[in-house]
Design a protein around this motif. Structure first.
Motif, PDB file in Angstrom:
ATOM      1  N   ILE A  28       6.996  17.704 -18.228  1.00  0.00           N
ATOM      2  CA  ILE A  28       5.995  18.621 -18.809  1.00  0.00           C
ATOM      3  C   ILE A  28       6.666  19.562 -19.795  1.00  0.00           C
ATOM      4  N   LEU A  29       7.764  20.145 -19.383  1.00  0.00           N
ATOM      5  CA  LEU A  29       8.480  21.083 -20.249  1.00  0.00           C
ATOM      6  C   LEU A  29       8.947  20.404 -21.532  1.00  0.00           C
ATOM      7  N   ALA A  30       9.553  19.231 -21.408  1.00  0.00           N
ATOM      8  CA  ALA A  30      10.062  18.523 -22.592  1.00  0.00           C
ATOM      9  C   ALA A  30       8.924  18.138 -23.540  1.00  0.00           C
ATOM     10  N   LEU A  31       7.852  17.566 -23.006  1.00  0.00           N
ATOM     11  CA  LEU A  31       6.739  17.153 -23.870  1.00  0.00           C
ATOM     12  C   LEU A  31       6.021  18.353 -24.488  1.00  0.00           C
ATOM     13  N   SER A  32       5.902  19.420 -23.711  1.00  0.00           N
ATOM     14  CA  SER A  32       5.239  20.618 -24.231  1.00  0.00           C
ATOM     15  C   SER A  32       6.041  21.257 -25.351  1.00  0.00           C
ATOM     16  N   LEU A  33       7.358  21.292 -25.195  1.00  0.00           N
ATOM     17  CA  LEU A  33       8.201  21.850 -26.252  1.00  0.00           C
ATOM     18  C   LEU A  33       8.228  20.942 -27.485  1.00  0.00           C
ATOM     19  N   ARG A  38      -1.907  22.134 -26.824  1.00  0.00           N
ATOM     20  CA  ARG A  38      -2.625  22.444 -25.582  1.00  0.00           C
ATOM     21  C   ARG A  38      -3.060  21.161 -24.883  1.00  0.00           C
ATOM     22  N   ILE A  39      -3.459  20.161 -25.643  1.00  0.00           N
ATOM     23  CA  ILE A  39      -3.890  18.884 -25.061  1.00  0.00           C
ATOM     24  C   ILE A  39      -2.720  18.212 -24.338  1.00  0.00           C
ATOM     25  N   VAL A  40      -1.545  18.290 -24.926  1.00  0.00           N
ATOM     26  CA  VAL A  40      -0.357  17.700 -24.298  1.00  0.00           C
ATOM     27  C   VAL A  40      -0.023  18.435 -23.000  1.00  0.00           C
ATOM     28  N   ASN A 101     -11.016  15.095 -23.809  1.00  0.00           N
ATOM     29  CA  ASN A 101     -10.017  15.373 -24.831  1.00  0.00           C
ATOM     30  C   ASN A 101      -8.636  15.515 -24.180  1.00  0.00           C
ATOM     31  N   LEU A 102      -8.009  14.370 -23.919  1.00  0.00           N
ATOM     32  CA  LEU A 102      -6.658  14.405 -23.365  1.00  0.00           C
ATOM     33  C   LEU A 102      -5.844  13.268 -23.956  1.00  0.00           C
ATOM     34  N   SER A 103      -4.561  13.368 -23.789  1.00  0.00           N
ATOM     35  CA  SER A 103      -3.653  12.341 -24.290  1.00  0.00           C
ATOM     36  C   SER A 103      -3.286  11.407 -23.135  1.00  0.00           C
ATOM     37  N   ALA A 104      -3.862  10.216 -23.146  1.00  0.00           N
ATOM     38  CA  ALA A 104      -3.608   9.255 -22.066  1.00  0.00           C
ATOM     39  C   ALA A 104      -2.135   8.849 -22.023  1.00  0.00           C
ATOM     40  N   GLY A 105      -1.506   8.729 -23.184  1.00  0.00           N
ATOM     41  CA  GLY A 105      -0.088   8.360 -23.220  1.00  0.00           C
ATOM     42  C   GLY A 105       0.794   9.401 -22.551  1.00  0.00           C
ATOM     43  N   VAL A 106       0.518  10.660 -22.823  1.00  0.00           N
ATOM     44  CA  VAL A 106       1.286  11.750 -22.207  1.00  0.00           C
ATOM     45  C   VAL A 106       1.002  11.798 -20.710  1.00  0.00           C
ATOM     46  N   LEU A 107      -0.265  11.677 -20.326  1.00  0.00           N
ATOM     47  CA  LEU A 107      -0.645  11.706 -18.917  1.00  0.00           C
ATOM     48  C   LEU A 107       0.085  10.614 -18.141  1.00  0.00           C
ATOM     49  N   SER A 109       2.766   8.973 -19.060  1.00  0.00           N
ATOM     50  CA  SER A 109       4.222   9.175 -19.134  1.00  0.00           C
ATOM     51  C   SER A 109       4.692  10.120 -18.035  1.00  0.00           C
ATOM     52  N   VAL A 110       4.022  11.253 -17.914  1.00  0.00           N
ATOM     53  CA  VAL A 110       4.405  12.215 -16.880  1.00  0.00           C
ATOM     54  C   VAL A 110       4.132  11.635 -15.497  1.00  0.00           C
ATOM     55  N   TYR A 111       3.035  10.925 -15.345  1.00  0.00           N
ATOM     56  CA  TYR A 111       2.687  10.289 -14.071  1.00  0.00           C
ATOM     57  C   TYR A 111       3.799   9.331 -13.634  1.00  0.00           C
ATOM     58  N   ILE A 112       4.255   8.487 -14.540  1.00  0.00           N
ATOM     59  CA  ILE A 112       5.302   7.511 -14.211  1.00  0.00           C
ATOM     60  C   ILE A 112       6.639   8.205 -13.941  1.00  0.00           C
ATOM     61  N   ILE A 113       6.958   9.213 -14.733  1.00  0.00           N
ATOM     62  CA  ILE A 113       8.206   9.954 -14.509  1.00  0.00           C
ATOM     63  C   ILE A 113       8.167  10.652 -13.151  1.00  0.00           C
ATOM     64  N   ALA A 114       7.023  11.249 -12.827  1.00  0.00           N
ATOM     65  CA  ALA A 114       6.902  11.919 -11.528  1.00  0.00           C
ATOM     66  C   ALA A 114       6.954  10.905 -10.384  1.00  0.00           C
ATOM     67  N   LEU A 115       6.291   9.766 -10.556  1.00  0.00           N
ATOM     68  CA  LEU A 115       6.333   8.737  -9.514  1.00  0.00           C
ATOM     69  C   LEU A 115       7.746   8.220  -9.298  1.00  0.00           C
ATOM     70  N   SER A 116       8.543   8.189 -10.346  1.00  0.00           N
ATOM     71  CA  SER A 116       9.922   7.726 -10.178  1.00  0.00           C
ATOM     72  C   SER A 116      10.708   8.672  -9.282  1.00  0.00           C
ATOM     73  N   GLY A 117      10.208   9.883  -9.100  1.00  0.00           N
ATOM     74  CA  GLY A 117      10.825  10.813  -8.153  1.00  0.00           C
ATOM     75  C   GLY A 117      10.774  10.293  -6.735  1.00  0.00           C
ATOM     76  N   HIS A 118       9.820   9.422  -6.448  1.00  0.00           N
ATOM     77  CA  HIS A 118       9.753   8.783  -5.138  1.00  0.00           C
ATOM     78  C   HIS A 118      11.023   7.987  -4.890  1.00  0.00           C
ATOM     79  N   TRP A 119      11.413   7.201  -5.856  1.00  0.00           N
ATOM     80  CA  TRP A 119      12.608   6.367  -5.700  1.00  0.00           C
ATOM     81  C   TRP A 119      13.873   7.198  -5.772  1.00  0.00           C
ATOM     82  N   THR A 120      13.874   8.240  -6.603  1.00  0.00           N
ATOM     83  CA  THR A 120      15.032   9.126  -6.667  1.00  0.00           C
ATOM     84  C   THR A 120      15.239   9.813  -5.322  1.00  0.00           C
ATOM     85  N   GLY A 121      14.144  10.285  -4.718  1.00  0.00           N
ATOM     86  CA  GLY A 121      14.235  10.943  -3.418  1.00  0.00           C
ATOM     87  C   GLY A 121      14.710   9.999  -2.329  1.00  0.00           C
TER      88      GLY A 121
END
Length: 129
Positions: A28-33, A38-40, A101-107, A109-121
């Protein structure tokens, strides 16, 4: 033979939620910066919530009570996984039907990155004794 959900299982589930949240927050921080939109930001936050909320629901069900045997523990796990899947589907349905009004690609992307936290954990827990 009695079987109780151990502190080890609880700590692994909590670690997975923590890693999902941390990795999603970094995304979120990286994409927002990067995009400064606001949509991102909204899409990113929704992607994180869509990943973490079902995992928290799973944790609440799987760790809710003491389990008397292996069969009951497995049944709780299966029930928790099914409910997690349903919560995930309802979450996506609500997001895409209510927010136009949202960015499906960003949504995603963050969803997959967050889900990868399952495997990292889980990977991190394999080195702990």
């Amino acid at each position: 033979m009695d079987y109780n959900i151990t502190d080890n299982f609880k700590s692994v589930v909590i670690r997975v939620i923590k890693y999902q949240t941390i990795q999603g927050a970094i995304a979120i921080l990286a994409l927002s910066l990067w995009y400064q939109s606001r949509i991102v930001i909204i899409s990113s936050i929704l992607g994180l919530l869509l990943a973490v909320v079902p995992t928290v629901v799973y944790a609440k069900i799987a760790i809710s009570k003491k389990v008397e045997n292996y069969l009951l523990a497995y049944k709780k796990h299966k029930t928790a996984m099914i409910i997690k899947f349903v919560v995930n589907g309802i979450g996506f349905l609500l997001v895409f039907s209510m927010i136009k009004n949202l960015s499906a690609g960003v949504l995603f992307s963050v969803y997959i990155i967050a889900l990868s936290g399952h495997w990292t954990g889980l990977f991190g827990s394999s080195f702990k004794k």
